[in-house]
Design a protein around this motif. Structure first.
Motif, PDB file in Angstrom:
ATOM      1  N   ILE A 120       0.863  -1.180   0.000  1.00  0.00           N
ATOM      2  CA  ILE A 120       0.000   0.000   0.000  1.00  0.00           C
ATOM      3  C   ILE A 120       0.897   1.228   0.000  1.00  0.00           C
ATOM      4  CG2 ILE A 120      -1.720   1.288   1.330  1.00  0.00           C
ATOM      5  CD1 ILE A 120      -2.495  -1.547   2.493  1.00  0.00           C
ATOM      6  N   VAL A 121       0.633   2.166  -0.893  1.00  0.00           N
ATOM      7  CA  VAL A 121       1.491   3.336  -1.075  1.00  0.00           C
ATOM      8  C   VAL A 121       0.675   4.608  -0.833  1.00  0.00           C
ATOM      9  CG1 VAL A 121       3.048   4.545  -2.639  1.00  0.00           C
ATOM     10  CG2 VAL A 121       2.803   2.074  -2.804  1.00  0.00           C
ATOM     11  N   VAL A 122       1.188   5.460   0.044  1.00  0.00           N
ATOM     12  CA  VAL A 122       0.502   6.721   0.341  1.00  0.00           C
ATOM     13  C   VAL A 122       1.526   7.854   0.438  1.00  0.00           C
ATOM     14  CG1 VAL A 122      -1.420   5.630   1.563  1.00  0.00           C
ATOM     15  CG2 VAL A 122       0.636   6.279   2.825  1.00  0.00           C
ATOM     16  N   ALA A 123       1.029   9.072   0.355  1.00  0.00           N
ATOM     17  CA  ALA A 123       1.881  10.233   0.603  1.00  0.00           C
ATOM     18  C   ALA A 123       2.265  10.253   2.080  1.00  0.00           C
ATOM     19  CB  ALA A 123       1.143  11.513   0.228  1.00  0.00           C
ATOM     20  N   SER A 124       3.395  10.858   2.396  1.00  0.00           N
ATOM     21  CA  SER A 124       3.911  10.828   3.774  1.00  0.00           C
ATOM     22  C   SER A 124       2.971  11.483   4.780  1.00  0.00           C
ATOM     23  CB  SER A 124       5.284  11.507   3.825  1.00  0.00           C
ATOM     24  OG  SER A 124       5.183  12.842   3.359  1.00  0.00           O
ATOM     25  N   ARG A 179       0.718   6.390   9.097  1.00  0.00           N
ATOM     26  CA  ARG A 179       1.042   6.159  10.507  1.00  0.00           C
ATOM     27  C   ARG A 179       0.510   4.831  11.018  1.00  0.00           C
ATOM     28  NH1 ARG A 179      -0.576  11.517  10.070  1.00  0.00           N
ATOM     29  NH2 ARG A 179      -2.662  11.051  10.871  1.00  0.00           N
ATOM     30  N   ILE A 180      -0.099   4.031  10.126  1.00  0.00           N
ATOM     31  CA  ILE A 180      -0.672   2.742  10.522  1.00  0.00           C
ATOM     32  C   ILE A 180       0.178   1.620   9.931  1.00  0.00           C
ATOM     33  CG2 ILE A 180      -2.699   1.254  10.382  1.00  0.00           C
ATOM     34  CD1 ILE A 180      -4.398   3.782  10.171  1.00  0.00           C
ATOM     35  N   ASP A 181       0.680   0.730  10.797  1.00  0.00           N
ATOM     36  CA  ASP A 181       1.578  -0.329  10.321  1.00  0.00           C
ATOM     37  C   ASP A 181       0.855  -1.372   9.474  1.00  0.00           C
ATOM     38  OD1 ASP A 181       3.817   0.767  11.477  1.00  0.00           O
ATOM     39  OD2 ASP A 181       3.537  -0.300  13.375  1.00  0.00           O
ATOM     40  N   ARG A 182      -0.347  -1.759   9.881  1.00  0.00           N
ATOM     41  CA  ARG A 182      -1.086  -2.809   9.169  1.00  0.00           C
ATOM     42  C   ARG A 182      -2.496  -2.321   8.838  1.00  0.00           C
ATOM     43  NH1 ARG A 182       0.849  -8.140   9.585  1.00  0.00           N
ATOM     44  NH2 ARG A 182      -1.265  -8.992   9.732  1.00  0.00           N
ATOM     45  N   ASP A 206       9.517  10.007  -1.618  1.00  0.00           N
ATOM     46  CA  ASP A 206       8.669  10.810  -0.743  1.00  0.00           C
ATOM     47  C   ASP A 206       7.400  10.070  -0.360  1.00  0.00           C
ATOM     48  OD1 ASP A 206       7.915  10.814  -3.398  1.00  0.00           O
ATOM     49  OD2 ASP A 206       6.885  12.740  -3.259  1.00  0.00           O
ATOM     50  N   LEU A 207       7.286   8.826  -0.806  1.00  0.00           N
ATOM     51  CA  LEU A 207       6.106   8.021  -0.514  1.00  0.00           C
ATOM     52  C   LEU A 207       6.377   7.059   0.636  1.00  0.00           C
ATOM     53  CD1 LEU A 207       5.029   7.124  -4.163  1.00  0.00           C
ATOM     54  CD2 LEU A 207       4.131   8.952  -2.718  1.00  0.00           C
ATOM     55  N   VAL A 208       5.315   6.695   1.339  1.00  0.00           N
ATOM     56  CA  VAL A 208       5.387   5.701   2.411  1.00  0.00           C
ATOM     57  C   VAL A 208       4.665   4.451   1.924  1.00  0.00           C
ATOM     58  CG1 VAL A 208       4.689   5.135   4.771  1.00  0.00           C
ATOM     59  CG2 VAL A 208       5.447   7.470   4.210  1.00  0.00           C
ATOM     60  N   TRP A 209       5.294   3.292   2.118  1.00  0.00           N
ATOM     61  CA  TRP A 209       4.637   2.064   1.680  1.00  0.00           C
ATOM     62  C   TRP A 209       4.619   1.016   2.783  1.00  0.00           C
ATOM     63  CZ3 TRP A 209       7.867  -2.373   0.763  1.00  0.00           C
ATOM     64  CH2 TRP A 209       9.238  -2.117   0.762  1.00  0.00           C
ATOM     65  N   LYS A 210       3.524   0.239   2.784  1.00  0.00           N
ATOM     66  CA  LYS A 210       3.275  -0.768   3.809  1.00  0.00           C
ATOM     67  C   LYS A 210       3.025  -2.121   3.144  1.00  0.00           C
ATOM     68  CE  LYS A 210       2.838   2.588   6.943  1.00  0.00           C
ATOM     69  NZ  LYS A 210       3.658   2.730   8.155  1.00  0.00           N
TER      70      LYS A 210
END
Length: 314
Positions: free
Chosen positions: A170-174, A180-183, A256-260
């Motif tokens: 899952i990819v979101v902007a920072s 801020r959610i791990d799962r 600059d993206l956050v991915w889970k």
């Protein structure tokens, strides 16, 4: 009878019995093709096609048997050419690879580079398309080897082997709340506009199935075949991306993206390598397959090519 007649019959079937398209594909004239097919039917004593006027309508029952023999003959002719090339030009030639954008962009650069170091005289040709197009390129001899996640194992005419497993991320902007959610959960994702692959690409079926099993309806804002396009629209604020993990791992920390990881939501996907059954594989094709995965070896591939089963699971 001759090989030209066989090729005309085979290509006519591939082109849905459209002789105009067949003539264009083979760089010849429509009347010439019609005449050659009629002469072949006369020599065989059977009609290969049912006609309505000058148009071909369908393949006859004896025609289906003729097509099987034609396919076999032309396959062996192609193999003879490969055998000749193998022994006359042992370290040179062309490697044609059919694959999807994700594989071409994120998986193949390293093994292709390694192959070129070992075989500098080998020219590599990349053909990108949908998984079904990858299969068709193999079946038509336009490619020596195919790599995709979807569809390849569905074709009896192909020998397929598992290459590696991967999961979606899952990819979101920072600054997105999900960063801020791990799962993240499916319920949380169902509340967001989603950006992901077209249903025929990169394990999208697993994503749809996961939502359906929980009786959730995802809000798909945009579909694409290109991971880079998906990331671009995530950056623009259009929604939450669901893409293959290799597309994010390739960026490392320079993003600059956050991915889970989303394997807990959508499971694991298997990328498979495929060859046309009965094809003669040149040495550098086998070497390239070995470079794709530690799970693939020359002995395993040769054993699979000689078997009657259409898929292997390691």
């Amino acid at each position: 009878m001759n090989l030209h007649q066989f090729r005309f019959v085979q290509e006519a079937v591939r082109r849905n019995l459209n002789l105009t398209e067949t003539a264009k594909a083979l760089f010849t004239s429509q009347p010439g093709i019609s005449k050659a097919i009629l002469e072949l039917e006369e020599e065989l004593g059977v009609d290969i096609f049912v006609r309505h006027g000058k148009r071909l309508k369908r393949v006859t029952e004896p025609g289906m048997q003729v097509l099987k023999s034609v396919d076999l003959i032309l396959r062996e002719v192609a193999n003879l050419k490969r055998i000749g090339e193998e022994f006359s030009k042992q370290d040179s030639g062309r490697l044609s690879i059919a694959t999807t954008h994700t594989q071409a962009r994120y998986v193949l650069p390293e093994p292709v580079a390694q192959l070129r170091k070992r075989f500098p005289k080998v020219q590599v040709s990349l053909h990108q398309g949908t998984p079904d197009q990858v299969a068709q390129m193999l079946l038509s001899d336009a490619a020596d080897i195919g790599l995709a996640t979807e569809s390849l194992a569905d074709y009896e005419e192909l020998v397929t082997l598992p290459c590696y497993e991967w999961q979606h991320v899952i990819v979101v902007a920072s600054d997105h709340p999900l960063a801020r959610i791990d799962r993240p959960t499916l319920e949380q994702l169902a509340e967001e506009p989603l950006i992901s692959y077209h249903p025929s690409f990169a394990g999208r079926k697993r994503v749809d199935q996961a939502f359906a099993q929980r009786r959730l309806k995802p809000n798909i804002a945009l579909e694409a075949i290109d991971s880079d396009v998906i990331k671009t629209y995530v950056r623009s604020g259009l929604g939450v991306g669901i893409i293959a993990e290799m597309a994010m791992k390739a960026e490392g920390n320079n993003t600059d993206l956050v991915w889970k990881p989303a394997g807990h939501l959508f499971g694991s996907n298997t990328a498979r390598v495929a060859f046309r059954r009965g094809a003669y594989l040149r040495s550098f094709v086998l070497t390239f397959a070995e470079l794709l995965s530690d799970r693939l070896s020359r002995a395993l591939i040769e054993r699979a090519m000689g078997s009657q089963g259409d898929t292997y699971d390691l």
